[in-house]
Motif scaffolding. Sequence first.
Motif, mmCIF file in Angstrom:
data_model
loop_
_atom_site.group_PDB
_atom_site.id
_atom_site.type_symbol
_atom_site.label_atom_id
_atom_site.label_comp_id
_atom_site.label_asym_id
_atom_site.label_seq_id
_atom_site.Cartn_x
_atom_site.Cartn_y
_atom_site.Cartn_z
ATOM 1 N N GLU A 238 7.272 -20.207 -13.402
ATOM 2 C CA GLU A 238 7.613 -19.434 -14.597
ATOM 3 C C GLU A 238 8.513 -18.244 -14.296
ATOM 4 O OE1 GLU A 238 4.230 -18.591 -17.169
ATOM 5 O OE2 GLU A 238 3.094 -20.138 -16.106
ATOM 6 N N GLY A 239 8.612 -17.868 -13.033
ATOM 7 C CA GLY A 239 9.465 -16.742 -12.655
ATOM 8 C C GLY A 239 9.006 -15.416 -13.215
ATOM 9 N N ARG A 240 7.691 -15.187 -13.252
ATOM 10 C CA ARG A 240 7.166 -13.935 -13.795
ATOM 11 C C ARG A 240 5.796 -13.624 -13.196
ATOM 12 N NH1 ARG A 240 3.282 -14.414 -17.875
ATOM 13 N NH2 ARG A 240 2.760 -16.568 -18.440
ATOM 14 N N PRO A 241 5.400 -12.334 -13.237
ATOM 15 C CA PRO A 241 4.060 -11.969 -12.762
ATOM 16 C C PRO A 241 2.997 -12.417 -13.762
ATOM 17 C CG PRO A 241 5.170 -10.042 -13.649
ATOM 18 C CD PRO A 241 6.179 -11.151 -13.648
ATOM 19 N N LEU A 242 1.831 -12.798 -13.234
ATOM 20 C CA LEU A 242 0.748 -13.266 -14.081
ATOM 21 C C LEU A 242 -0.449 -12.322 -14.098
ATOM 22 C CD1 LEU A 242 0.570 -17.063 -13.141
ATOM 23 C CD2 LEU A 242 1.799 -15.995 -15.042
ATOM 24 N N GLU A 243 -0.698 -11.673 -12.984
ATOM 25 C CA GLU A 243 -1.930 -10.898 -12.857
ATOM 26 C C GLU A 243 -1.768 -9.896 -11.718
ATOM 27 O OE1 GLU A 243 -6.700 -11.755 -11.908
ATOM 28 O OE2 GLU A 243 -5.185 -13.312 -11.583
ATOM 29 N N TYR A 244 -2.494 -8.789 -11.793
ATOM 30 C CA TYR A 244 -2.491 -7.904 -10.641
ATOM 31 C C TYR A 244 -3.881 -7.316 -10.413
ATOM 32 C CZ TYR A 244 -2.704 -3.319 -12.986
ATOM 33 O OH TYR A 244 -3.118 -2.223 -13.678
ATOM 34 N N GLY A 245 -4.131 -6.982 -9.148
ATOM 35 C CA GLY A 245 -5.356 -6.290 -8.766
ATOM 36 C C GLY A 245 -4.974 -5.021 -8.038
ATOM 37 N N CYS A 246 -5.854 -4.044 -8.051
ATOM 38 C CA CYS A 246 -5.540 -2.781 -7.396
ATOM 39 C C CYS A 246 -6.799 -2.162 -6.812
ATOM 40 C CB CYS A 246 -4.867 -1.814 -8.362
ATOM 41 S SG CYS A 246 -5.908 -1.346 -9.770
ATOM 42 N N SER A 247 -6.607 -1.205 -5.931
ATOM 43 C CA SER A 247 -7.721 -0.489 -5.332
ATOM 44 C C SER A 247 -7.234 0.873 -4.857
ATOM 45 C CB SER A 247 -8.307 -1.283 -4.155
ATOM 46 O OG SER A 247 -9.476 -0.679 -3.664
ATOM 47 N N ILE A 248 -8.062 1.882 -5.039
ATOM 48 C CA ILE A 248 -7.774 3.234 -4.564
ATOM 49 C C ILE A 248 -8.859 3.591 -3.559
ATOM 50 C CG2 ILE A 248 -7.496 5.661 -5.190
ATOM 51 C CD1 ILE A 248 -6.656 4.746 -7.984
ATOM 52 N N ASN A 249 -8.441 3.933 -2.342
ATOM 53 C CA ASN A 249 -9.396 4.110 -1.254
ATOM 54 C C ASN A 249 -9.130 5.358 -0.429
ATOM 55 O OD1 ASN A 249 -10.953 1.274 -0.849
ATOM 56 N ND2 ASN A 249 -8.870 0.925 -1.580
ATOM 57 N N LYS A 250 -10.205 5.937 0.065
ATOM 58 C CA LYS A 250 -10.064 6.959 1.087
ATOM 59 C C LYS A 250 -9.610 6.283 2.375
ATOM 60 C CE LYS A 250 -13.582 10.230 -0.535
ATOM 61 N NZ LYS A 250 -14.862 10.895 -0.206
ATOM 62 N N VAL A 251 -8.667 6.907 3.057
ATOM 63 C CA VAL A 251 -8.182 6.369 4.320
ATOM 64 C C VAL A 251 -9.257 6.593 5.382
ATOM 65 C CG1 VAL A 251 -6.451 6.572 6.130
ATOM 66 C CG2 VAL A 251 -5.764 6.756 3.727
ATOM 67 N N ASP B 249 -16.734 6.063 -4.822
ATOM 68 C CA ASP B 249 -18.110 5.606 -4.656
ATOM 69 C C ASP B 249 -18.522 5.734 -3.184
ATOM 70 O OD1 ASP B 249 -17.024 3.424 -3.269
ATOM 71 O OD2 ASP B 249 -17.147 2.080 -4.980
ATOM 72 N N LYS B 250 -19.720 5.262 -2.868
ATOM 73 C CA LYS B 250 -20.225 5.443 -1.513
ATOM 74 C C LYS B 250 -19.464 4.606 -0.502
ATOM 75 C CE LYS B 250 -23.942 1.991 -2.078
ATOM 76 N NZ LYS B 250 -25.400 1.787 -2.012
ATOM 77 N N TRP B 251 -18.640 3.653 -0.965
ATOM 78 C CA TRP B 251 -17.808 2.859 -0.066
ATOM 79 C C TRP B 251 -16.391 3.414 0.034
ATOM 80 C CZ3 TRP B 251 -21.096 0.438 -3.665
ATOM 81 C CH2 TRP B 251 -22.193 -0.202 -3.098
ATOM 82 N N GLY B 252 -16.151 4.561 -0.578
ATOM 83 C CA GLY B 252 -14.834 5.201 -0.482
ATOM 84 C C GLY B 252 -13.788 4.637 -1.390
ATOM 85 N N VAL C 183 0.848 -1.186 0.000
ATOM 86 C CA VAL C 183 0.000 0.000 0.000
ATOM 87 C C VAL C 183 0.888 1.241 0.000
ATOM 88 C CG1 VAL C 183 -1.853 1.262 1.174
ATOM 89 C CG2 VAL C 183 -1.749 -1.235 1.342
ATOM 90 N N ALA C 184 0.563 2.198 -0.877
ATOM 91 C CA ALA C 184 1.242 3.489 -0.901
ATOM 92 C C ALA C 184 0.211 4.565 -0.568
ATOM 93 C CB ALA C 184 1.860 3.745 -2.270
ATOM 94 N N TYR C 185 0.682 5.697 -0.059
ATOM 95 C CA TYR C 185 -0.229 6.751 0.369
ATOM 96 C C TYR C 185 0.116 8.087 -0.278
ATOM 97 C CZ TYR C 185 -1.716 3.558 4.054
ATOM 98 O OH TYR C 185 -2.210 2.478 4.730
ATOM 99 N N LYS C 186 -0.931 8.846 -0.534
ATOM 100 C CA LYS C 186 -0.781 10.238 -0.924
ATOM 101 C C LYS C 186 -1.894 11.007 -0.228
ATOM 102 C CE LYS C 186 -1.596 11.514 -5.205
ATOM 103 N NZ LYS C 186 -1.370 11.683 -6.658
ATOM 104 N N GLY C 187 -1.506 11.780 0.785
ATOM 105 C CA GLY C 187 -2.517 12.470 1.574
ATOM 106 C C GLY C 187 -3.418 11.463 2.273
ATOM 107 N N ASP C 188 -4.722 11.623 2.092
ATOM 108 C CA ASP C 188 -5.680 10.726 2.743
ATOM 109 C C ASP C 188 -6.201 9.657 1.801
ATOM 110 O OD1 ASP C 188 -7.184 12.296 1.081
ATOM 111 O OD2 ASP C 188 -8.728 12.783 2.561
ATOM 112 N N VAL C 189 -5.382 9.302 0.803
ATOM 113 C CA VAL C 189 -5.764 8.272 -0.161
ATOM 114 C C VAL C 189 -4.746 7.131 -0.112
ATOM 115 C CG1 VAL C 189 -6.218 7.737 -2.591
ATOM 116 C CG2 VAL C 189 -6.872 9.968 -1.661
ATOM 117 N N ALA C 190 -5.259 5.891 -0.078
ATOM 118 C CA ALA C 190 -4.414 4.698 -0.072
ATOM 119 C C ALA C 190 -4.488 4.013 -1.435
ATOM 120 C CB ALA C 190 -4.882 3.733 1.015
#
Length: 220
Positions: free
Chosen positions: A57-70, A213-216, A39-46
Motif C-alpha cells: 500500500e506504500g503507507r504506514p499502518l500502525e506505530y508503537g512507542c515507549s518512553i524510558n529512563k536510560v 513506573d517501577k520499570w522506568g 530512538v531519540a534522546y533528551k537528557g537521560d530519557v529515551a
Amino acid sequence: MIVPRGFDIELARRVQRRLAERVVQIPLRDVQYVVGVDVAYKGDVAFSAAVVYSVNEGRPLEYGCSINKVVFPYVPTLLSFRELMPIVRALRKIKTKFDVVLVDGQGIAHPYKLGLAAHLGVALGIASIGVAKSKLYGEIRGNLIQDPRTGEVIGALVICRRPLYVSVGNMVTLDDAVNIVRSLCKTSSMPEPLLLAHNKANELKRRQPAEFDKWGEAPC
C-alpha cells in the motif's frame, strides 16, 4: 573512552561474542510489512518509536512507542545494550505481524559482529536489517563492505540520496537487505519506514514525560 565505575565491559563483550554466533542468514520471502525503529534522546530519557509500513500500500499502518529512563551508559560499539530495551518495548506495542525490522544502526558490520540490528534480531528471533548513516567497521571494496581481518563480506553500500551502510541483522541475506532498503528509498535519504520512525521518535521527544513506573517506563 570513559567507562562508568562498576561497568563490566568484558562481560558485555562476552555476551556480544556469544550472541553473534547465533546470527542466521537465510532468504526472506514475501515481504509485505516492514517495521522501522528509532530512538531519540533528551537528557537521560529515551524516546523510541516503531512504525509498521505496508509495502503493497506504500503507507504506514500502525506505530508503537515507549518512553524510558536510560539505564545503560553510552559505550562505543556497545550501543545495542543501551537501545535494545526501548526498541523492544516499542515493538511490543504493535499488533500487526511484520516480516522484517529496519534498524537505524549496524547489523554484523561491527567489530564484534553484533550491532544493534543483529542484537535485536537474535534477542527476539526476528528478521532484521541494519541501516546505518556511517561506517563503523570494515573496508569498502566497490559497493561492498569487507571485514579486514577475514575478507568476509559484511555489508553493502546503498545510495538513498546519500550512501547508507546496510548489513544483515538476523534471518535475512545481504541481497535481501540491499533489495529491501533500495526499494523503500522514496522521498528522503532514509528508507521510508525508518524516516517515519525517526520523525515519530523526535515528535515524542518534544513531550514532557509523565510519571515513570517501577520499570522506568512512562506512557506515550
